[in-house]
Design a protein around this motif. Structure first.
Motif, short mmCIF file in Angstrom:
data_model
loop_
_atom_site.label_atom_id
_atom_site.label_comp_id
_atom_site.label_asym_id
_atom_site.label_seq_id
_atom_site.Cartn_x
_atom_site.Cartn_y
_atom_site.Cartn_z
N ILE A 32 0.84 -1.20 0.00
CA ILE A 32 0.00 0.00 0.00
C ILE A 32 0.87 1.24 0.00
CG2 ILE A 32 -1.61 1.38 1.38
CD1 ILE A 32 -2.78 -1.37 2.34
N ALA A 33 1.83 1.30 0.91
CA ALA A 33 2.70 2.47 1.01
C ALA A 33 3.49 2.68 -0.29
CB ALA A 33 3.66 2.31 2.19
N LYS A 38 4.21 5.77 -5.37
CA LYS A 38 4.41 5.81 -6.82
C LYS A 38 3.35 6.67 -7.52
CE LYS A 38 8.08 3.50 -7.24
NZ LYS A 38 9.30 4.17 -7.63
N LEU A 39 2.18 6.79 -6.90
CA LEU A 39 1.12 7.61 -7.47
C LEU A 39 1.16 9.05 -6.93
CD1 LEU A 39 -1.78 4.99 -7.27
CD2 LEU A 39 -0.60 5.79 -9.33
N HIS A 40 2.26 9.38 -6.25
CA HIS A 40 2.49 10.72 -5.68
C HIS A 40 1.42 11.10 -4.65
CE1 HIS A 40 5.63 11.17 -8.63
NE2 HIS A 40 4.76 10.84 -9.57
N VAL A 56 -5.56 7.22 3.04
CA VAL A 56 -4.84 7.33 1.77
C VAL A 56 -5.41 8.51 0.98
CG1 VAL A 56 -4.34 6.23 -0.44
CG2 VAL A 56 -4.37 4.86 1.65
N VAL A 57 -4.52 9.35 0.48
CA VAL A 57 -4.90 10.47 -0.39
C VAL A 57 -4.06 10.36 -1.64
CG1 VAL A 57 -5.01 12.96 -0.66
CG2 VAL A 57 -5.49 11.94 1.57
N ILE A 58 -4.74 10.30 -2.78
CA ILE A 58 -4.02 10.21 -4.06
C ILE A 58 -4.47 11.36 -4.94
CG2 ILE A 58 -3.66 8.86 -6.15
CD1 ILE A 58 -4.06 6.36 -4.47
#
Length: 58
Positions: A32-33, A38-40, A56-58
């Motif tokens: 997950i981390a 990788k998705l910033h 989680v914030v993407i």
């Protein structure tokens, strides 16, 4: 996204990521981390009053 679950035994954190004492366990939190990074995005694992929280914030 925010996920919360209860636990019996207090998790151990290393560099902000919970790790497992059992062999071949704990790869989910590391994945997950890694994926969020990788998705910033940003992820946070925490505990409070016998509840484990993942944000989680993407």
């Amino acid at each position: 996204m925010s996920i919360e679950n209860n636990y019996l035994n207090e998790p151990i954190f290393v560099d902000g990521i919970p790790i497992s004492k059992e062999k071949d366990h704990g790869f989910g939190t590391q994945s997950i981390a890694y994926t969020v990074e990788k998705l910033h995005g940003n992820c946070q694992f925490s505990t409070h009053q016998h509840h484990f929280k993942l944000r989680v914030v993407i």
